[in-house]
Design a protein around this motif. Structure first.
Motif, short mmCIF file in Angstrom:
data_model
loop_
_atom_site.label_atom_id
_atom_site.label_comp_id
_atom_site.label_asym_id
_atom_site.label_seq_id
_atom_site.Cartn_x
_atom_site.Cartn_y
_atom_site.Cartn_z
N GLN A 44 0.82 -1.21 0.00
CA GLN A 44 0.00 0.00 0.00
C GLN A 44 0.86 1.26 0.00
O GLN A 44 0.52 2.25 -0.63
CB GLN A 44 -0.89 -0.02 1.23
CG GLN A 44 -1.90 1.09 1.22
CD GLN A 44 -2.86 0.95 2.36
OE1 GLN A 44 -3.15 -0.16 2.78
NE2 GLN A 44 -3.32 2.06 2.88
N MET A 87 -5.66 -3.67 -5.68
CA MET A 87 -5.15 -2.59 -6.52
C MET A 87 -3.66 -2.41 -6.42
O MET A 87 -2.98 -2.18 -7.40
CB MET A 87 -5.85 -1.28 -6.10
CG MET A 87 -5.64 -0.18 -7.08
SD MET A 87 -6.61 -0.38 -8.51
CE MET A 87 -5.40 -0.55 -9.76
N ASN A 88 -3.13 -2.52 -5.19
CA ASN A 88 -1.70 -2.27 -5.01
C ASN A 88 -0.87 -3.33 -5.69
O ASN A 88 0.17 -3.03 -6.29
CB ASN A 88 -1.38 -2.22 -3.51
CG ASN A 88 -2.07 -1.06 -2.85
OD1 ASN A 88 -2.07 0.03 -3.37
ND2 ASN A 88 -2.68 -1.30 -1.70
N ARG A 148 -0.96 -2.68 -9.36
CA ARG A 148 -0.11 -1.54 -9.71
C ARG A 148 1.35 -1.95 -9.73
O ARG A 148 2.08 -1.68 -10.69
CB ARG A 148 -0.33 -0.40 -8.70
CG ARG A 148 0.71 0.67 -8.83
CD ARG A 148 0.56 1.76 -7.81
NE ARG A 148 0.31 1.34 -6.44
CZ ARG A 148 1.22 0.88 -5.61
NH1 ARG A 148 2.48 0.79 -5.99
NH2 ARG A 148 0.90 0.52 -4.39
N TRP A 149 1.80 -2.64 -8.69
CA TRP A 149 3.20 -3.06 -8.62
C TRP A 149 3.53 -4.01 -9.75
O TRP A 149 4.57 -3.90 -10.40
CB TRP A 149 3.44 -3.70 -7.25
CG TRP A 149 4.72 -4.45 -7.15
CD1 TRP A 149 5.96 -3.94 -6.93
CD2 TRP A 149 4.90 -5.85 -7.29
NE1 TRP A 149 6.90 -4.94 -6.92
CE2 TRP A 149 6.27 -6.14 -7.13
CE3 TRP A 149 4.03 -6.92 -7.52
CZ2 TRP A 149 6.79 -7.41 -7.20
CZ3 TRP A 149 4.55 -8.20 -7.59
CH2 TRP A 149 5.91 -8.44 -7.43
N ARG A 169 -7.97 -0.14 -15.82
CA ARG A 169 -8.86 0.37 -14.78
C ARG A 169 -10.29 0.21 -15.25
O ARG A 169 -10.61 0.52 -16.38
CB ARG A 169 -8.61 1.85 -14.56
CG ARG A 169 -7.59 2.30 -13.56
CD ARG A 169 -7.54 1.56 -12.30
NE ARG A 169 -8.45 1.93 -11.25
CZ ARG A 169 -8.40 3.05 -10.54
NH1 ARG A 169 -7.54 3.98 -10.81
NH2 ARG A 169 -9.24 3.27 -9.57
N HIS A 227 -10.53 -0.65 -0.81
CA HIS A 227 -9.65 -0.58 0.35
C HIS A 227 -9.24 0.82 0.70
O HIS A 227 -8.29 1.01 1.40
CB HIS A 227 -8.41 -1.43 0.11
CG HIS A 227 -7.58 -0.92 -1.01
ND1 HIS A 227 -7.75 -1.33 -2.29
CD2 HIS A 227 -6.58 -0.01 -1.04
CE1 HIS A 227 -6.88 -0.70 -3.06
NE2 HIS A 227 -6.15 0.10 -2.33
N HIS A 228 -9.93 1.83 0.20
CA HIS A 228 -9.52 3.20 0.56
C HIS A 228 -9.92 3.55 1.98
O HIS A 228 -11.04 3.30 2.34
CB HIS A 228 -10.16 4.21 -0.39
CG HIS A 228 -9.32 4.41 -1.61
ND1 HIS A 228 -8.13 5.05 -1.54
CD2 HIS A 228 -9.47 4.00 -2.87
CE1 HIS A 228 -7.58 5.06 -2.75
NE2 HIS A 228 -8.36 4.45 -3.59
#
Lengths: 228, 173
Positions: B101, B138-139, B142-143, B164, B172-173
């Motif tokens: 994150q 998401m993280n 992204r990675w 997206r 998860h925000h």
């Protein structure tokens, strides 16, 4: 392009959304694009914008190499999601910015940030509309009502009756002309005019108040009702 | 699988002479037979050796803390990731998502061997994820996208498309 105002929470939110699925502003390695945006943000973003904070800390670690990063530094408005108004150049009227946003929305571009953007646009438009409305003189709806007030018999003191009717005071009620109209058998009814504001005064309230003077008033009718 | 991974690592590190690997045992541990010295067994051992040979020590981490983290993830790859079941993979992705994150790379701020090996290890998991799940983790996505775009990493593995999608919101925000 652009992130909006990066010094405001709304701009930081746009940045947060933008980097949530990207490690760097442009491409897959740190570049001058990251440096440009980094320099526009003075303080680390708050912890609830976790992606922006992550990006910020990561780019901070490249501070020593920032001049050697690849790419060409472009003005801030060139980075960021398509469809966001470039806040760095438009300082001018809000109305213009709203129109520009309509034209700039790229139908096939990245729509991710539209939610934050749409909310911001809506707020701006509401504010602009309210400002415009406030400048116009507000038109209040008014009506002219002609009331017929009837006494019990011909012995009733009509002057007193009129006094009673005029004593009814309400906000938005203005009494006008009056005259006595004979109805027969010596009885006269009082015809009195009044101007009321529709929002504040209704005929039923008027009727209640006037017929409260039971000694003098037998009944009340609305003879005519005209909108002004 | 491990052998191909090692040869692609060699290519990335720019090692000129490809080594000859063999495998041993039913888990197919890669073995590197060196001319001088005992054979090197195991993915992590051989990978580390290759990095040293290529003289890229920063791939193992710059500070002592980074080196420890890199080592941790290399171990994680071999012990947890290889041969994990479907349920395990959910737990692994969740852990990774939380870990990534606030990080761009697995260890510290720079690209290390941990990124490479974790990428190779997690690739089969990511390939099977639906778009919704990709948004959920998401993280990790992204990675993963970041790593697979880095030049020279992705040799034999097919590229995973990351898009997206507004239908699935980030939870998860």
């Amino acid at each position: 392009m652009g992130f909006g105002d990066l010094k405001a929470p709304s701009g930081l939110k746009v940045l947060n959304d933008f980097v949530s699925d990207r490690s760097y502003i442009e491409g897959h390695v740190p570049s001058q694009a990251d440096v440009a945006v980094f320099e526009a943000i003075k303080a680390p973003p708050p912890a609830d914008l976790c992606h922006a904070l992550r990006w910020f800390n990561h780019i901070k670690s490249y501070q020593s190499q920032k001049n050697s990063l690849p790419g060409v530094k472009k003005p801030l408005g060139q980075y960021g999601p398509a469809g966001v108004a470039d806040a760095t150049t438009t300082v001018a009227k809000k109305a213009d910015e709203d129109d520009d946003d309509d034209d700039d929305v790229d139908l096939f571009g990245s729509d991710d940030e539209e939610d934050a953007e749409a909310a911001r646009l809506k707020e701006e438009r509401v504010a602009a509309y309210a400002a415009k409305k406030a400048k116009k003189p507000t038109l209040i709806a008014k009506s002219s009502i002609l009331l017929d007030v009837k006494p019990w018999d011909d012995e009733t003191d009509m002057a007193k009756l009129e006094e009673c009717v005029r004593s009814v005071q309400m906000e938005g009620l203005v009494w006008g002309q009056s005259k006595l109209v004979p109805v027969g058998y010596g009885i006269k009814k009082l015809q009195i005019n009044c101007v009321v504001e529709d929002d504040k005064v209704g005929t039923d309230i008027l009727e209640e108040k006037i017929t409260a003077f039971e000694d003098f008033v037998q009944s009340m009718d609305v003879a005519a009702f005209n909108k002004i | 699988m491990a052998l191909r991974e090692l040869s692609s690592l060699e290519k990335y590190l720019g090692l000129k002479k490809p080594n000859k690997y063999s495998s041993r045992g039913d888990k197919k541990c890669p073995v590197l037979q060196n001319n001088n010295g005992p054979p090197l067994v195991g993915l992590v051992t051989i990978a580390r050796h290759l990095v040293k040979e290529a003289k890229c020590p920063e791939m193992l981490g710059e500070t002592a803390e980074d080196r420890a983290v890199v080592h941790q993830w290399l171990e994680y790859r071999v012990s947890k990731l290889d041969g994990c079941s479907k349920d395990d993979s959910r737990a692994i992705l969740k852990d990774l998502n939380l870990y990534l994150q606030d990080k761009v790379c697995m260890a510290g701020d720079h690209f290390t061997l941990a990124d490479v090996l974790m990428y190779n290890g997690i690739h089969p998991l990511i390939v099977d994820l639906t778009f919704q799940e990709k948004e959920q983790y998401m993280n990790v996505t992204r990675w993963f996208d970041h790593i697979q775009h880095r030049a020279g990493i992705r040799h034999h593995l097919p590229r995973v498309v990351v898009l997206r999608n507004k239908i699935y919101t980030c939870k998860h925000h």
